[in-house]
Design an enzyme around this catalytic site. Structure first.
Site, PDB file in Angstrom:
ATOM      1  N   LYS A  77      -0.778  -5.153   0.884  1.00 40.27           N
ATOM      2  CA  LYS A  77      -0.319  -3.763   1.028  1.00 40.27           C
ATOM      3  C   LYS A  77      -0.898  -2.914  -0.096  1.00 40.27           C
ATOM      4  O   LYS A  77      -1.018  -3.384  -1.241  1.00 40.27           O
ATOM      5  CB  LYS A  77       1.214  -3.759   0.975  1.00 40.27           C
ATOM      6  N   SER A 152       8.022   0.381   5.368  1.00 39.53           N
ATOM      7  CA  SER A 152       6.798   1.027   4.957  1.00 39.53           C
ATOM      8  C   SER A 152       5.575   0.121   5.049  1.00 39.53           C
ATOM      9  O   SER A 152       4.454   0.621   5.069  1.00 39.53           O
ATOM     10  CB  SER A 152       6.947   1.541   3.531  1.00 39.53           C
ATOM     11  N   SER A 176      11.337  -2.863   3.928  1.00 41.58           N
ATOM     12  CA  SER A 176       9.955  -2.600   4.315  1.00 41.58           C
ATOM     13  C   SER A 176       9.124  -3.809   4.704  1.00 41.58           C
ATOM     14  O   SER A 176       7.999  -3.647   5.168  1.00 41.58           O
ATOM     15  CB  SER A 176       9.227  -1.848   3.204  1.00 41.58           C
TER      16      SER A 176
HETATM   17  N1  GLN Z   1      12.844   2.556   4.882  1.00 42.17           N
HETATM   18  C1  GLN Z   1      13.278   2.374   3.536  1.00 42.17           C
HETATM   19  C2  GLN Z   1      12.946   3.584   2.717  1.00 42.17           C
HETATM   20  O1  GLN Z   1      12.292   4.453   3.233  1.00 42.17           O
HETATM   21  C3  GLN Z   1      12.688   1.130   2.968  1.00 42.17           C
HETATM   22  C4  GLN Z   1      11.496   1.303   2.141  1.00 42.17           C
HETATM   23  C5  GLN Z   1      11.010   0.055   1.465  1.00 42.17           C
HETATM   24  O2  GLN Z   1      11.591  -1.017   1.613  1.00 42.17           O
HETATM   25  N2  GLN Z   1       9.962   0.207   0.675  1.00 42.17           N
HETATM   26  O3  GLN Z   1      13.337   3.697   1.585  1.00 42.17           O
END
Ligand code: GLN
Length: 481
Positions: A77, A152, A176
């Protein structure tokens, strides 16, 4: 497409001489090219991956010892640093920035002779649930191109889903890794907070962030965790605890003592068809002699608000370093006062969602509101942790949906941040408490999209977590694209 569905089967063929690392890398490169429209990769390290593969093939041919991940092709990532390679957190503010060092997780993968094939698209600074917040455009779900892959770590999920690499690394601050794994029909593991070093992971919310792993096979995920887990002198929050053996024993069929959270299963937000599928699933587990009992968890509606107060607070502090001076993007406008220069550079460099979170975080930390929001949310975090740990003391694992619905349509939630945040209801729990959690595919919705079960265990109990996942996963539901 993948001729070899797991690291073990690839290694068998590799050491029997029926495939080479170069051939393996080439087949992934062709596939990446063929499925370019998915927008999973931000950069592909074509020449470099081939060169590493060539060197590995020579070492294998000449009988030299190679690492446990020899020739395993991995994507990372774009929030994970790899020395000499661009890293941007999918943000304009880091445009043109090159990593000066590698994340500990990357160092360890390379030391085990893995091949890193490229970096993967994601939501800007890992903030989002759809990959639509990337400065480089959304990644598409390979099972249905009109749907998001989740976020994400959307690129990391799709890269594995569409067989663009064997396994990938993502980061999980509030789901994420698990949420996109669920949307894409693959496996996604978030280890215990502190199990994997965060050194070289671009910080979003430091007390929540954890590097996680995507794969199609539990044994693959276990093999990667085995390598990247463990103490690290560069990250004082990385646990000193010894790393146990994560090897999956295929014969390992145990009966387990499971619980589900009634307040999660009967929550209004859960898709009714999925709710019924989970009830059937739990019944089938009882038929296989596992115990499945309900537990109360009446704090469920407080966890998303607590998560968004605390993570935005931490993010507003972490992201203050991007000021136009030290990294990446700098405004071209001249003759600005210093404060205006910062403002202009940051306004130009950050996207809308990141700005929203910096503002929210600054607000909850401001002197007049600190106690009402930040302190309160810390108290909620403690209550939630105490309650969850108490449940985990009585059972081997908690089972629940990973996400309350299947993959959203592109654009479906992009103008409604609250609806988007609420969909994180089942995943943020593990990050608030720091426990490990995994999502594995178990079903298909009538809309054709996959969904997974989330398994949560006590801190540092990844060995059981992985074995339970291996037992419960429905291999027929793993995405084939
Ligand atoms: N959807 C969550 C957020 O927007 C998770 C993000 C993540 O785990 N990096 O904060």
């Amino acid at each position: 497409m993948s001729e070899f569905s797991s690291i073990t089967s690839f290694h068998k063929a590799l050491y029997a001489g029926s495939i080479t690392c170069v051939e393996k890398v080439r087949s992934y490169l062709d596939r990446i090219q063929e499925l370019k429209h998915l927008n999973a990769f931000l950069e592909v390290y074509e020449e470099e991956a081939l060169e590493t593969a060539r060197r590995l093939d020579e070492r294998i041919k000449s009988g030299q010892k190679v690492g446990s991940l020899a020739g395993v092709v991995i994507g990372i990532k774009d929030v994970i640093c790899y020395k000499g390679h661009n890293v941007s957190a999918a943000s304009r503010i880091l445009e043109g920035f090159t990593s000066l060092y590698s994340a500990t997780a990357v160092e360890r993968l390379l030391a085990a002779d893995a091949i890193i094939i490229g970096n993967l698209n994601c939501d800007e600074f890992a903030m989002g649930s759809t990959n639509e917040n990337s400065a480089f455009g959304p990644t598409l779900n390979a099972l249905d191109n009109s749907r998001v892959p989740g976020g994400s770590s959307g690129g990391s999920a799709v890269a594995v889903q569409a067989d663009l690499c064997q396994v990938s690394l993502g980061s999980d601050t509030g789901g994420s890794v698990r949420q996109p794994a669920d949307f894409c029909g693959i496996v996604g593991l978030k280890p215990t907070y502190g199990r994997v070093s965060r050194y070289g992971l671009i910080a979003y919310a430091s007390s929540f962030d954890q590097i996680g792993v995507f794969g199609k096979d539990i044994a693959d995920v276990a093999a990667i965790l085995q390598i990247i887990a463990g103490p690290d002198e560069f990250d004082s929050t990385a646990s000193q605890k010894e790393v146990p053996d994560y090897q999956i024993s295929p014969a390992h069929n145990k009966t387990w003592n499971f619980t589900y959270l009634r307040d999660a299963l009967y929550h209004d937000g859960l898709d009714p068809e999925m709710k019924d599928a989970f009830i059937d699933f739990f019944e089938s587990l009882v038929d296989q002699d596992h115990t499945v009992k309900g537990s109360g968890f009446d704090l469920i509606d407080y966890i998303v608000p607590a998560y968004y107060v605390l993570t935005t607070a931490e993010a507003s502090s972490n992201l203050s370093r991007y000021d136009g001076v030290k990294y990446g993007h700098r405004t071209q406008q001249e003759n600005l006062e210093l404060t205006d220069f910062y403002k202009k550079s940051r306004s130009e460099g950050f996207g809308k969602e990141v700005k929203r979170r910096i503002l929210l975080g600054s607000f909850v930390l401001s002197s007049g509101y600190y106690d009402a929001y930040y302190t309160k949310a810390q108290q909620v975090r403690r209550l939630v942790a105490d309650k969850l740990n108490q449940i985990l003391d009585q059972y081997d694992a908690i089972l629940m949906p990973t996400v309350p619905s299947t993959a959203f349509k592109l654009g479906e939630k992009s103008n409604d941040p609250i609806a988007m945040y609420l969909a994180d209801i089942y995943t943020v729990l593990a990050n608030l408490v720091g426990v490990p959690a995994i999502s594995v595919p178990i079903g298909r919705h009538s809309n054709g999209m996959p969904f997974g079960v989330q398994i949560i265990t006590k801190k540092f109990d990844e060995a059981n977590l992985l074995n339970i996942a291996h037992q419960l996963m429905d291999r027929k539901q793993v995405a084939t694209v």
